[in-house]
Design an enzyme around this catalytic site. Structure first.
Site, PDB file in Angstrom:
ATOM      1  N   LYS A 114      18.021 -43.582   3.850  1.00  0.00           N
ATOM      2  CA  LYS A 114      17.751 -44.826   4.583  1.00  0.00           C
ATOM      3  C   LYS A 114      16.352 -44.823   5.211  1.00  0.00           C
ATOM      4  O   LYS A 114      15.753 -45.874   5.375  1.00  0.00           O
ATOM      5  CB  LYS A 114      18.850 -45.100   5.615  1.00  0.00           C
ATOM      6  CG  LYS A 114      20.180 -45.421   4.931  1.00  0.00           C
ATOM      7  CD  LYS A 114      21.150 -46.217   5.773  1.00  0.00           C
ATOM      8  CE  LYS A 114      22.337 -46.652   4.905  1.00  0.00           C
ATOM      9  NZ  LYS A 114      23.434 -47.265   5.620  1.00  0.00           N
ATOM     10  N   LYS A 196      24.769 -44.817  -5.955  1.00  0.00           N
ATOM     11  CA  LYS A 196      26.059 -45.413  -5.584  1.00  0.00           C
ATOM     12  C   LYS A 196      25.951 -46.922  -5.380  1.00  0.00           C
ATOM     13  O   LYS A 196      24.878 -47.431  -5.040  1.00  0.00           O
ATOM     14  CB  LYS A 196      26.639 -44.733  -4.335  1.00  0.00           C
ATOM     15  CG  LYS A 196      26.084 -45.208  -3.020  1.00  0.00           C
ATOM     16  CD  LYS A 196      27.032 -44.816  -1.872  1.00  0.00           C
ATOM     17  CE  LYS A 196      26.472 -45.353  -0.564  1.00  0.00           C
ATOM     18  NZ  LYS A 196      27.395 -45.463   0.525  1.00  0.00           N
ATOM     19  N   LYS A 199      26.496 -52.077  -0.368  1.00  0.00           N
ATOM     20  CA  LYS A 199      26.433 -53.464   0.128  1.00  0.00           C
ATOM     21  C   LYS A 199      25.010 -53.967   0.239  1.00  0.00           C
ATOM     22  O   LYS A 199      24.725 -55.120   0.008  1.00  0.00           O
ATOM     23  CB  LYS A 199      26.999 -53.521   1.552  1.00  0.00           C
ATOM     24  CG  LYS A 199      28.461 -53.397   1.684  1.00  0.00           C
ATOM     25  CD  LYS A 199      28.801 -53.659   3.156  1.00  0.00           C
ATOM     26  CE  LYS A 199      29.859 -52.713   3.669  1.00  0.00           C
ATOM     27  NZ  LYS A 199      29.356 -51.433   4.158  1.00  0.00           N
TER      28      LYS A 199
HETATM   29  N1  AQP Z   1      29.967 -46.703  -3.959  1.00  0.00           N
HETATM   30  C1  AQP Z   1      30.984 -46.234  -3.243  1.00  0.00           C
HETATM   31  N2  AQP Z   1      32.005 -45.610  -3.854  1.00  0.00           N
HETATM   32  C2  AQP Z   1      33.051 -45.158  -3.141  1.00  0.00           C
HETATM   33  N3  AQP Z   1      33.166 -45.309  -1.796  1.00  0.00           N
HETATM   34  C3  AQP Z   1      32.179 -45.927  -1.141  1.00  0.00           C
HETATM   35  N4  AQP Z   1      31.979 -46.231   0.153  1.00  0.00           N
HETATM   36  C4  AQP Z   1      30.801 -46.877   0.286  1.00  0.00           C
HETATM   37  N5  AQP Z   1      30.209 -47.009  -0.915  1.00  0.00           N
HETATM   38  C5  AQP Z   1      31.025 -46.429  -1.828  1.00  0.00           C
HETATM   39  C6  AQP Z   1      32.917 -45.926   1.210  1.00  0.00           C
HETATM   40  O1  AQP Z   1      33.159 -47.118   1.940  1.00  0.00           O
HETATM   41  C7  AQP Z   1      33.458 -46.774   3.297  1.00  0.00           C
HETATM   42  C8  AQP Z   1      32.732 -47.675   4.228  1.00  0.00           C
HETATM   43  O2  AQP Z   1      31.354 -47.498   4.068  1.00  0.00           O
HETATM   44  P1  AQP Z   1      30.347 -48.029   5.151  1.00  0.00           P
HETATM   45  O3  AQP Z   1      30.159 -49.462   4.988  1.00  0.00           O
HETATM   46  O4  AQP Z   1      30.743 -47.601   6.492  1.00  0.00           O
HETATM   47  O5  AQP Z   1      29.041 -47.225   4.817  1.00  0.00           O
HETATM   48  P2  AQP Z   1      28.319 -46.902   3.505  1.00  0.00           P
HETATM   49  O6  AQP Z   1      28.944 -45.694   2.878  1.00  0.00           O
HETATM   50  O7  AQP Z   1      26.870 -46.781   3.871  1.00  0.00           O
HETATM   51  O8  AQP Z   1      28.582 -48.172   2.567  1.00  0.00           O
HETATM   52  P3  AQP Z   1      27.528 -49.067   1.841  1.00  0.00           P
HETATM   53  O9  AQP Z   1      28.288 -50.066   1.044  1.00  0.00           O
HETATM   54  O10 AQP Z   1      26.550 -48.221   1.092  1.00  0.00           O
HETATM   55  O11 AQP Z   1      26.828 -49.819   3.033  1.00  0.00           O
HETATM   56  P4  AQP Z   1      25.294 -49.955   3.357  1.00  0.00           P
HETATM   57  O12 AQP Z   1      24.664 -50.533   2.096  1.00  0.00           O
HETATM   58  O13 AQP Z   1      25.226 -50.899   4.511  1.00  0.00           O
HETATM   59  O14 AQP Z   1      24.790 -48.606   3.692  1.00  0.00           O
HETATM   60  C9  AQP Z   1      33.101 -45.305   3.476  1.00  0.00           C
HETATM   61  O15 AQP Z   1      34.293 -44.560   3.533  1.00  0.00           O
HETATM   62  C10 AQP Z   1      32.338 -44.964   2.229  1.00  0.00           C
HETATM   63  O16 AQP Z   1      32.569 -43.630   1.845  1.00  0.00           O
END
Ligand code: AQP
Length: 331
Positions: A114, A196, A199
């Site tokens: 990040k 991965k 969002k």
């Molecule tokens: N690609 C993924 N595959 C499997 N699990 C995933 N998680 C996120 N992306 C994947 C799981 O979703 C839960 C919530 O995630 P979060 O929103 O708290 O944080 P994150 O992991 O940072 O998710 P994003 O979608 O990547 O958000 P942004 O883009 O805002 O950083 C967690 O349990 C995570 O493991």
């Protein structure tokens, strides 16, 4: 609460949940409610470690709350709340920050990723994110934390923080264990399958949002990056196909062998269409239930207010004991 193990998990309201969030995390949360005491949370305080537009964050937080309900979280069975409504998380975070080392935070891959993505805003909150995550979990002395495999490193750090606190101040925190789904633990980007699915990806074709309509979902899968072969098999080096097979398997329950047999002799076009249709049909009930819930703002408010009251009552007891342990004077 009943005498069962306790589960805690949270999700950031940084946008509509992706298929990755859904398969890797959220869809597993509902079925756990019968066997565990479950506490789930929309982690808006984590979301502001990356710059957010305030009106959009407010909207995304409410949407995320309703989406969790639409994905099967029952507020009669679980405690479901918004993180910033429960002040103990920030208070416990401070104590845990003072028990977390600069070196261990520096090693976190999410911080490195990040920081690269937002070089103009490498703020202290982004750096100490794992300590707040540890506070979320330890405030409830959770036994298990269902997360996607991408969050394993943060959870490992939460365990280290708990163990360090216990060594310094006497056994107190439960050391939490990760709880990771077997299939689909990591869903990859449809455009860069070595990364991965996230969002906050800038490329909308890389990400399936769980509120996308059927045509959009099928179109995105049709454009998914694969390889120059034409064989639907799960094999090292075929990141795009491996990802599509993982997704197809997790929404249909079919294993890789039967997927390979189903598409033997067929091209990638047929396979992509089948994956798109299966995903869209699987998500249809979530979309319908979300559309119903989001209309009823008064009901949502009732639910998140009650959830925050229960969470505060529970976590305040933990915080009071922690304050006493570190030597703060009783009020
Ligand atoms: N690609 C993924 N595959 C499997 N699990 C995933 N998680 C996120 N992306 C994947 C799981 O979703 C839960 C919530 O995630 P979060 O929103 O708290 O944080 P994150 O992991 O940072 O998710 P994003 O979608 O990547 O958000 P942004 O883009 O805002 O950083 C967690 O349990 C995570 O493991």
């Amino acid at each position: 609460m009943e005498d069962k193990k306790l589960i805690f998990s949270g999700i950031q309201p940084t946008g509509t949940f992706t298929l990755g969030n859904y398969i890797g995390a959220v869809r597993n949360w509902g079925p756990l409610q019968d066997d565990y005491n479950c506490i789930y949370c929309v982690v808006d305080m984590h979301a502001i470690t990356v710059r957010q537009e305030p009106a959009k964050l407010r909207q995304n937080t409410l949407n995320s709350y309703a989406l969790l309900m639409a994905c099967g979280i029952d507020v009669e069975k679980s405690i479901l709340f918004i993180q910033s409504h429960v002040k103990t998380h920030a208070e416990l975070n401070w104590i845990l920050c003072c028990n977390t080392q600069f070196g261990e935070l520096s090693r976190m891959t999410q911080f490195k990723d990040k920081s690269k993505k937002h070089p103009d805003d490498i703020n202290a909150g982004l750096f100490t994110y794992p300590s707040l995550m540890a506070a979320d979990i330890l405030a409830y002395n959770a036994d298990l934390v269902p997360v996607g495999v991408d969050q394993k490193q943060h959870l490992e750090l939460a365990r280290n923080i708990a163990q360090r606190f216990n060594q310094r101040y006497g056994d107190f925190f439960t050391v939490p264990e990760p709880y990771i789904a077997e299939v689909g633990a990591k869903v990859m980007s449809l455009q860069e399958p070595s990364k991965k699915m996230s969002k906050s990806d800038d490329n909308p074709n890389a990400v399936i949002l769980i509120l996308d309509d059927k045509d959009t979902i099928i179109r995105k899968f049709k454009r998914a990056v694969t390889d120059s072969e034409a064989e639907v098999v799960y094999r090292e080096g075929k990141d795009g196909i491996n990802n599509l097979m993982t997704i197809y398997s997790s929404v249909t329950g079919k294993d890789f062998k039967s997927i390979e047999a189903e598409f033997a002799g067929k091209g990638y076009g047929d396979f992509k269409l089948a994956v798109g249709e299966a995903v869209a049909d699987h998500l249809e009930p979530v979309r319908t239930e979300f559309a119903r819930l989001i209309q009823d703002k008064a009901y949502l408010k009732e639910c998140y207010t009650a959830g925050a009251e229960k969470a505060l009552r529970y976590s305040q007891r933990t915080l009071n004991k922690v304050y006493r342990k570190v030597g703060f004077v009783d009020r």
